[in-house]
Enzyme design. Structure first.
Site, PDB file in Angstrom:
ATOM      1  N   LYS A 112       0.339 -64.226  89.801  1.00 54.52           N
ATOM      2  CA  LYS A 112       0.072 -65.053  88.398  1.00 54.52           C
ATOM      3  C   LYS A 112       0.524 -66.428  88.810  1.00 54.52           C
ATOM      4  O   LYS A 112       1.437 -66.600  89.812  1.00 54.52           O
ATOM      5  CB  LYS A 112       0.834 -64.582  87.311  1.00 54.52           C
ATOM      6  CG  LYS A 112       2.215 -64.546  86.998  1.00 54.52           C
ATOM      7  CD  LYS A 112       2.662 -65.901  86.781  1.00 54.52           C
ATOM      8  CE  LYS A 112       4.306 -65.872  86.931  1.00 54.52           C
ATOM      9  NZ  LYS A 112       5.065 -67.085  87.091  1.00 54.52           N
TER      10      LYS A 112
ATOM     11  N   ASP B 221       7.939 -61.142  82.870  1.00 58.62           N
ATOM     12  CA  ASP B 221       6.823 -61.298  83.490  1.00 58.62           C
ATOM     13  C   ASP B 221       6.077 -60.034  83.793  1.00 58.62           C
ATOM     14  O   ASP B 221       4.891 -59.960  84.241  1.00 58.62           O
ATOM     15  CB  ASP B 221       6.872 -62.026  84.698  1.00 58.62           C
ATOM     16  CG  ASP B 221       7.228 -63.486  84.523  1.00 58.62           C
ATOM     17  OD1 ASP B 221       7.130 -63.896  83.392  1.00 58.62           O
ATOM     18  OD2 ASP B 221       7.465 -64.155  85.533  1.00 58.62           O
TER      19      ASP B 221
HETATM   20  P1  ATP Z   1       8.975 -65.235  88.607  1.00 57.93           P
HETATM   21  O1  ATP Z   1       7.845 -65.914  88.822  1.00 57.93           O
HETATM   22  O2  ATP Z   1       8.574 -64.031  87.789  1.00 57.93           O
HETATM   23  O3  ATP Z   1      10.326 -65.943  88.046  1.00 57.93           O
HETATM   24  P2  ATP Z   1       9.370 -65.276  91.386  1.00 57.93           P
HETATM   25  O4  ATP Z   1       7.984 -64.963  91.872  1.00 57.93           O
HETATM   26  O5  ATP Z   1      10.002 -66.352  91.825  1.00 57.93           O
HETATM   27  O6  ATP Z   1       9.348 -64.563  89.913  1.00 57.93           O
HETATM   28  P3  ATP Z   1       9.913 -62.649  92.962  1.00 57.93           P
HETATM   29  O7  ATP Z   1       9.156 -62.762  93.826  1.00 57.93           O
HETATM   30  O8  ATP Z   1       9.680 -61.760  91.754  1.00 57.93           O
HETATM   31  O9  ATP Z   1      10.247 -64.389  92.328  1.00 57.93           O
HETATM   32  O10 ATP Z   1      11.399 -62.557  93.591  1.00 57.93           O
HETATM   33  C1  ATP Z   1      12.382 -62.818  92.723  1.00 57.93           C
HETATM   34  C2  ATP Z   1      13.902 -62.078  93.456  1.00 57.93           C
HETATM   35  O11 ATP Z   1      13.710 -60.708  92.822  1.00 57.93           O
HETATM   36  C3  ATP Z   1      13.981 -62.339  94.869  1.00 57.93           C
HETATM   37  O12 ATP Z   1      15.006 -62.872  95.331  1.00 57.93           O
HETATM   38  C4  ATP Z   1      13.976 -60.720  95.507  1.00 57.93           C
HETATM   39  O13 ATP Z   1      15.216 -60.457  96.034  1.00 57.93           O
HETATM   40  C5  ATP Z   1      13.947 -60.063  94.128  1.00 57.93           C
HETATM   41  N1  ATP Z   1      13.266 -58.741  94.209  1.00 57.93           N
HETATM   42  C6  ATP Z   1      13.317 -57.312  93.420  1.00 57.93           C
HETATM   43  N2  ATP Z   1      12.465 -56.721  93.641  1.00 57.93           N
HETATM   44  C7  ATP Z   1      11.341 -57.462  94.369  1.00 57.93           C
HETATM   45  C8  ATP Z   1      10.222 -57.222  94.891  1.00 57.93           C
HETATM   46  N3  ATP Z   1       9.694 -55.907  94.767  1.00 57.93           N
HETATM   47  N4  ATP Z   1       9.411 -58.053  95.116  1.00 57.93           N
HETATM   48  C9  ATP Z   1       9.786 -59.234  95.469  1.00 57.93           C
HETATM   49  N5  ATP Z   1      11.046 -59.458  95.039  1.00 57.93           N
HETATM   50  C10 ATP Z   1      12.167 -58.491  94.629  1.00 57.93           C
END
Ligand code: ATP
Length: 300
Positions: A11, A138
């Site tokens: 997203k 989210d």
């Molecule tokens: P958001 O936009 O919801 O704030 P994000 O996109 O910045 O999230 P994610 O890629 O969801 O961040 O990852 C955030 C943290 O969650 C990472 O540091 C990762 O180690 C942990 N994590 C746990 N499970 C997962 C997964 N299945 N995929 C990615 N990261 C994960």
């Protein structure tokens, strides 16, 4: 059925309005979520225990234990069903990790859909939505897909009518940004400036641009209250955003808590040109094109 594969999109937030800091440490948000065509794939295979393996884009930064959001989702679903189900989850990542594109939430939503199918539970989406809301703010949108306004902590969702397709370019950064650190920086900047923080509201002009499929108007309306905090923590993002504007993007913003930057293009062809220019400018680790809105998790 021995195994189920689900494809789930990333997203981008078209608007992220962050209200004042609440006593419980959270913020009231207005979040216009938009699912775009960058996909992770989660394959759930019947097994006695619970395990997860991660392959692909930045897989080494994703936990392969009980901290993985997809495993937490599978455990929550088994708990809801009241049975000691097991599963092996294989996650093939294309969504940038810690990139502000909700990759972890997407994997959790995909795991809910895949395990619901694998274990033959037949739970309706409303039940999965409730489990999703407990997993993270989210996750409900990741289950819904399309374009939607989220209020509260992002979990109260209303789907939006969108005309046509919008074309995007995403500039991926080296390394992620912690969502918690970006919110903390946002609070710090607001406190330092003495800014009076307004109650968050969805921008009517942005909703109209979506209804009318008007990319030009949407570009002007894109907004993210976390952007200055993300740029404060990662100064190089200012250059990336400038480069997109200079190369003719209709609008640009940091996606969620960053550090991925999103640029709106006029058409698929324009997105391709813009991506090539941003690659040449050397302002990102990688540059990819995508379109939205796309549906939420789909069994493939
Ligand atoms: P958001 O936009 O919801 O704030 P994000 O996109 O910045 O999230 P994610 O890629 O969801 O961040 O990852 C955030 C943290 O969650 C990472 O540091 C990762 O180690 C942990 N994590 C746990 N499970 C997962 C997964 N299945 N995929 C990615 N990261 C994960």
């Amino acid at each position: 059925m021995n195994s189920v594969t689900v494809r789930v999109p990333a997203k981008v937030n078209l608007q992220l309005a962050v209200g004042p800091l609440r006593d419980d440490g959270y913020h009231d948000l207005v979040n216009v979520f938009h699912a775009v065509s960058i996909f992770d794939e989660v394959t759930a295979t019947a097994e006695t225990g619970m395990s997860v393996r991660v392959e692909g884009e930045s897989a080494d930064q994703v936990p392969e234990d009980g901290d993985n959001l997809a495993i937490r989702a599978a455990l929550a679903l088994a708990g809801h069903a009241g049975r000691p189900y097991g599963v092996n989850l294989l996650i093939r990542k294309s969504i940038p990790v810690a990139g502000g594109m909700a990759g972890g939430s997407a994997d959790a939503a995909a795991a809910l859909v895949a395990c619901n199918e694998l274990w033959g539970l037949g739970l309706p989406r409303e039940d999965l939505m409730e489990i999703a809301a407990d997993l993270g703010s989210d996750v409900p949108f990741a289950l819904l897909g399309g374009t939607a306004v989220g209020t509260g902590r992002g979990e109260r969702l209303t789907s939006l009518d969108v005309a046509g397709t919008f074309h995007w370019v995403f500039a991926l950064a080296d390394g992620g940004l912690s969502t918690a650190a970006v919110y903390a920086e946002c609070d710090r900047l607001r406190q330092a400036s003495g800014e009076l923080v307004a109650w968050p509201q969805a921008a009517e002009a942005l909703l109209a641009a979506l209804r009318e499929g008007d990319a030009e108007a949407l570009g002007v309306q894109l907004g993210n209250d976390l952007q200055s905090a993300a740029v404060a923590l990662r100064g190089s993002l200012a250059r990336t955003l400038d480069a997109g504007r200079e190369q003719g993007a209709l609008g640009s913003l940091v996606s969620g808590s960053g550090p991925t930057c999103a640029f709106l293009a006029r058409s698929a062809a324009h997105a391709g040109e813009l991506a090539a220019c941003l690659k040449d400018a050397g302002v990102a680790r990688d540059v990819i094109t995508a379109h939205g809105p796309v549906p939420g998790p789909v069994v493939v």
